[in-house]
Design a protein around this motif. Structure first.
Motif, PDB file in Angstrom:
ATOM      1  N   TYR A  64       3.421  12.961  -0.642  1.00  0.00           N
ATOM      2  CA  TYR A  64       4.421  12.626   0.364  1.00  0.00           C
ATOM      3  C   TYR A  64       4.012  13.169   1.732  1.00  0.00           C
ATOM      4  O   TYR A  64       3.318  14.172   1.844  1.00  0.00           O
ATOM      5  N   HIS A  65       4.474  12.451   2.763  1.00  0.00           N
ATOM      6  CA  HIS A  65       4.179  12.847   4.143  1.00  0.00           C
ATOM      7  C   HIS A  65       5.410  12.579   5.009  1.00  0.00           C
ATOM      8  O   HIS A  65       5.973  11.480   4.969  1.00  0.00           O
ATOM      9  N   GLY A  66       5.819  13.586   5.777  1.00  0.00           N
ATOM     10  CA  GLY A  66       6.966  13.429   6.668  1.00  0.00           C
ATOM     11  C   GLY A  66       6.529  13.049   8.070  1.00  0.00           C
ATOM     12  O   GLY A  66       5.556  13.593   8.597  1.00  0.00           O
ATOM     13  N   THR A  67       7.247  12.112   8.679  1.00  0.00           N
ATOM     14  CA  THR A  67       6.926  11.680  10.038  1.00  0.00           C
ATOM     15  C   THR A  67       8.197  11.211  10.747  1.00  0.00           C
ATOM     16  O   THR A  67       9.233  11.004  10.108  1.00  0.00           O
ATOM     17  N   HIS A  68       8.121  11.037  12.040  1.00  0.00           N
ATOM     18  CA  HIS A  68       9.255  10.502  12.802  1.00  0.00           C
ATOM     19  C   HIS A  68       9.342   8.999  12.548  1.00  0.00           C
ATOM     20  O   HIS A  68       8.317   8.324  12.410  1.00  0.00           O
ATOM     21  N   LYS A  69      10.544   8.489  12.497  1.00  0.00           N
ATOM     22  CA  LYS A  69      10.716   7.070  12.164  1.00  0.00           C
ATOM     23  C   LYS A  69      10.048   6.144  13.175  1.00  0.00           C
ATOM     24  O   LYS A  69       9.686   5.008  12.838  1.00  0.00           O
ATOM     25  N   SER A  70       9.834   6.633  14.391  1.00  0.00           N
ATOM     26  CA  SER A  70       9.170   5.798  15.400  1.00  0.00           C
ATOM     27  C   SER A  70       7.663   5.696  15.140  1.00  0.00           C
ATOM     28  O   SER A  70       6.999   4.764  15.619  1.00  0.00           O
ATOM     29  N   ASN A  71       7.109   6.644  14.379  1.00  0.00           N
ATOM     30  CA  ASN A  71       5.670   6.626  14.080  1.00  0.00           C
ATOM     31  C   ASN A  71       5.346   5.898  12.778  1.00  0.00           C
ATOM     32  O   ASN A  71       4.195   5.501  12.557  1.00  0.00           O
ATOM     33  N   ALA A  72       6.340   5.752  11.923  1.00  0.00           N
ATOM     34  CA  ALA A  72       6.108   5.195  10.595  1.00  0.00           C
ATOM     35  C   ALA A  72       5.507   3.785  10.609  1.00  0.00           C
ATOM     36  O   ALA A  72       4.575   3.513   9.832  1.00  0.00           O
ATOM     37  N   PRO A  73       5.987   2.863  11.449  1.00  0.00           N
ATOM     38  CA  PRO A  73       5.411   1.504  11.427  1.00  0.00           C
ATOM     39  C   PRO A  73       3.910   1.482  11.708  1.00  0.00           C
ATOM     40  O   PRO A  73       3.161   0.751  11.054  1.00  0.00           O
ATOM     41  N   ALA A  74       3.465   2.291  12.680  1.00  0.00           N
ATOM     42  CA  ALA A  74       2.035   2.313  13.018  1.00  0.00           C
ATOM     43  C   ALA A  74       1.211   2.899  11.883  1.00  0.00           C
ATOM     44  O   ALA A  74       0.093   2.431  11.605  1.00  0.00           O
ATOM     45  N   ILE A  75       1.753   3.910  11.197  1.00  0.00           N
ATOM     46  CA  ILE A  75       1.037   4.509  10.069  1.00  0.00           C
ATOM     47  C   ILE A  75       0.864   3.491   8.948  1.00  0.00           C
ATOM     48  O   ILE A  75      -0.221   3.352   8.365  1.00  0.00           O
ATOM     49  N   ILE A  76       1.940   2.758   8.659  1.00  0.00           N
ATOM     50  CA  ILE A  76       1.890   1.766   7.586  1.00  0.00           C
ATOM     51  C   ILE A  76       0.936   0.622   7.932  1.00  0.00           C
ATOM     52  O   ILE A  76       0.165   0.156   7.086  1.00  0.00           O
ATOM     53  N   SER A 180      18.522   0.135   7.734  1.00  0.00           N
ATOM     54  CA  SER A 180      17.812  -0.970   8.391  1.00  0.00           C
ATOM     55  C   SER A 180      16.360  -0.589   8.664  1.00  0.00           C
ATOM     56  O   SER A 180      15.444  -1.415   8.500  1.00  0.00           O
ATOM     57  N   THR A 181      16.140   0.658   9.067  1.00  0.00           N
ATOM     58  CA  THR A 181      14.777   1.133   9.289  1.00  0.00           C
ATOM     59  C   THR A 181      14.006   1.155   7.978  1.00  0.00           C
ATOM     60  O   THR A 181      12.844   0.729   7.920  1.00  0.00           O
ATOM     61  N   LYS A 182      14.647   1.611   6.924  1.00  0.00           N
ATOM     62  CA  LYS A 182      13.994   1.666   5.616  1.00  0.00           C
ATOM     63  C   LYS A 182      13.607   0.269   5.151  1.00  0.00           C
ATOM     64  O   LYS A 182      12.490   0.048   4.657  1.00  0.00           O
ATOM     65  N   SER A 183      14.512  -0.696   5.323  1.00  0.00           N
ATOM     66  CA  SER A 183      14.233  -2.069   4.918  1.00  0.00           C
ATOM     67  C   SER A 183      13.054  -2.646   5.694  1.00  0.00           C
ATOM     68  O   SER A 183      12.188  -3.332   5.144  1.00  0.00           O
ATOM     69  N   SER A 184      13.012  -2.361   6.997  1.00  0.00           N
ATOM     70  CA  SER A 184      11.931  -2.855   7.847  1.00  0.00           C
ATOM     71  C   SER A 184      10.587  -2.259   7.439  1.00  0.00           C
ATOM     72  O   SER A 184       9.570  -2.965   7.360  1.00  0.00           O
ATOM     73  N   LEU A 185      10.590  -0.957   7.137  1.00  0.00           N
ATOM     74  CA  LEU A 185       9.346  -0.283   6.732  1.00  0.00           C
ATOM     75  C   LEU A 185       8.871  -0.789   5.372  1.00  0.00           C
ATOM     76  O   LEU A 185       7.667  -0.972   5.153  1.00  0.00           O
ATOM     77  N   GLU A 186       9.793  -1.012   4.460  1.00  0.00           N
ATOM     78  CA  GLU A 186       9.422  -1.526   3.140  1.00  0.00           C
ATOM     79  C   GLU A 186       8.826  -2.926   3.234  1.00  0.00           C
ATOM     80  O   GLU A 186       7.933  -3.274   2.456  1.00  0.00           O
ATOM     81  N   SER A 187       9.310  -3.711   4.198  1.00  0.00           N
ATOM     82  CA  SER A 187       8.743  -5.051   4.410  1.00  0.00           C
ATOM     83  C   SER A 187       7.300  -4.961   4.896  1.00  0.00           C
ATOM     84  O   SER A 187       6.438  -5.743   4.476  1.00  0.00           O
ATOM     85  N   LEU A 188       7.037  -3.974   5.778  1.00  0.00           N
ATOM     86  CA  LEU A 188       5.670  -3.772   6.265  1.00  0.00           C
ATOM     87  C   LEU A 188       4.734  -3.379   5.128  1.00  0.00           C
ATOM     88  O   LEU A 188       3.594  -3.840   5.047  1.00  0.00           O
ATOM     89  N   ILE A 189       5.239  -2.505   4.236  1.00  0.00           N
ATOM     90  CA  ILE A 189       4.427  -2.069   3.091  1.00  0.00           C
ATOM     91  C   ILE A 189       4.115  -3.252   2.179  1.00  0.00           C
ATOM     92  O   ILE A 189       2.991  -3.409   1.704  1.00  0.00           O
ATOM     93  N   LYS A 190       5.110  -4.101   1.964  1.00  0.00           N
ATOM     94  CA  LYS A 190       4.929  -5.266   1.111  1.00  0.00           C
ATOM     95  C   LYS A 190       3.903  -6.222   1.698  1.00  0.00           C
ATOM     96  O   LYS A 190       3.061  -6.775   0.979  1.00  0.00           O
ATOM     97  N   GLN A 191       3.961  -6.413   3.008  1.00  0.00           N
ATOM     98  CA  GLN A 191       3.001  -7.289   3.672  1.00  0.00           C
ATOM     99  C   GLN A 191       1.581  -6.762   3.509  1.00  0.00           C
ATOM    100  O   GLN A 191       0.636  -7.520   3.267  1.00  0.00           O
ATOM    101  N   GLY A 192       1.443  -5.449   3.635  1.00  0.00           N
ATOM    102  CA  GLY A 192       0.123  -4.839   3.496  1.00  0.00           C
ATOM    103  C   GLY A 192      -0.424  -4.947   2.089  1.00  0.00           C
ATOM    104  O   GLY A 192      -1.617  -5.167   1.890  1.00  0.00           O
ATOM    105  N   SER A 193       0.467  -4.799   1.095  1.00  0.00           N
ATOM    106  CA  SER A 193       0.022  -4.858  -0.300  1.00  0.00           C
ATOM    107  C   SER A 193      -0.356  -6.267  -0.721  1.00  0.00           C
ATOM    108  O   SER A 193      -1.144  -6.460  -1.647  1.00  0.00           O
ATOM    109  N   GLN A 194       0.197  -7.260  -0.039  1.00  0.00           N
ATOM    110  CA  GLN A 194      -0.110  -8.650  -0.379  1.00  0.00           C
ATOM    111  C   GLN A 194      -1.470  -9.085   0.161  1.00  0.00           C
ATOM    112  O   GLN A 194      -2.080 -10.016  -0.348  1.00  0.00           O
ATOM    113  N   SER A 195      -1.933  -8.406   1.213  1.00  0.00           N
ATOM    114  CA  SER A 195      -3.266  -8.709   1.743  1.00  0.00           C
ATOM    115  C   SER A 195      -4.292  -7.915   0.963  1.00  0.00           C
ATOM    116  O   SER A 195      -3.994  -6.892   0.358  1.00  0.00           O
ATOM    117  N   GLN A 196      -5.502  -8.355   0.967  1.00  0.00           N
ATOM    118  CA  GLN A 196      -6.556  -7.682   0.203  1.00  0.00           C
ATOM    119  C   GLN A 196      -6.847  -6.322   0.792  1.00  0.00           C
ATOM    120  O   GLN A 196      -7.066  -6.180   1.989  1.00  0.00           O
TER     121      GLN A 196
END
Length: 243
Positions: A64-76, A180-196
């Motif tokens: 696990y890694h803790g970060t500010h919610k504004s940084n999470a999208p770029a990390i993902i 809403s932030t959690k849902s948005s971040l989970e969508s980003l993770i899903k998009q990444g996992s679908q790509s090779q």
């Protein structure tokens, strides 16, 4: 005659010497002498490290890694940027203990996001005792990850530092108070996992066990039939001819 004797399920690998006689209640209901050679392994698919459990080279674990919610999208989307320094020197900091991650960063609780990671630890250096002199220089000694056990951390919480951010993949959101932030971040993770995943290209199948691995497994000789085997094979039964 050689037969495969199934070991207890809490054993990852059982090795038995050839031409040994044993009594096994797990193989037969009535007690009788058996001569056996080989093994059957049961893989523990759990990727969570227990407190104090040492990470194994080249394995993948949940951390696990803790970060500010504004940084999470770029990390993902783009991956981690290693810190310039810290307790274990430069690298990406994470922990098997979510309570450790909950302490970072220093921000309002509602602004904190805890990312769930899959970490390919590579070669791990345990930092304690005589190895404390490598606390910030472990990578120069050929290690990919530094592990600071709870007993050596000073705060009772384990910590890891990973040199190469490419060894880390965000696989989920472990904590986020904003739905809403959690849902948005989970969508980003899903998009990444679908790509090779480009890191998959670095994995090659072992000729012995067939596992996808970044580091080549060392082949060994069976202690009985002398066949070339991989220690990570699920099972092996000696095929010695009857005399």
């Amino acid at each position: 005659m050689s037969i495969l004797c199934r070991p207890p399920r809490n054993c990852s690998l059982i090795k038995e010497h050839p031409k040994s006689t044993a009594i096994s209640n797990s193989c037969v209901s009535a007690k009788m002498p058996l001569e056996f050679s080989g093994w059957e392994a049961y893989c523990d698919k759990s990727k969570h490290l227990k407190p104090g459990q040492e990470p194994k080279k080249s394995h993948g674990y949940i951390m696990y890694h803790g970060t500010h919610k504004s940084n999470a999208p770029a990390i993902i989307s783009s991956g981690f940027r290693p810190s310039a320094g810290g307790t274990l020197g430069p690298g990406v900091y994470c922990s098997r203990n979510i309570n450790k991650a909950m302490g970072y960063p220093a921000c309002a609780p509602n602004d904190r996001v805890i990312l769930k990671l899959r970490v390919r630890v590579g070669k791990v250096k345990k930092i304690e005792g005589q190895s404390l002199n490598l606390k910030t220089t472990w990578h120069q000694q050929g290690y990919d990850t530094a592990w600071l056990p709870a007993t050596a951390s000073g705060v009772g919480l384990e910590e890891d530092c990973v040199w190469d951010p490419k060894r880390i993949t965000v696989v989920g959101i472990a904590h986020c108070t904003d739905s809403s932030t959690k849902s948005s971040l989970e969508s980003l993770i899903k998009q990444g996992s679908q790509s090779q995943d480009p890191k998959v290209k670095d994995l090659k199948p072992c000729k012995g066990c067939g596992m996808q691995t970044e580091d080549k497994h060392t082949m060994e000789k069976c202690w009985s039939c002398k066949a070339s085997i991989c220690p990570f094979m699920k099972n092996h039964v000696c095929q010695k001819k009857r005399k």
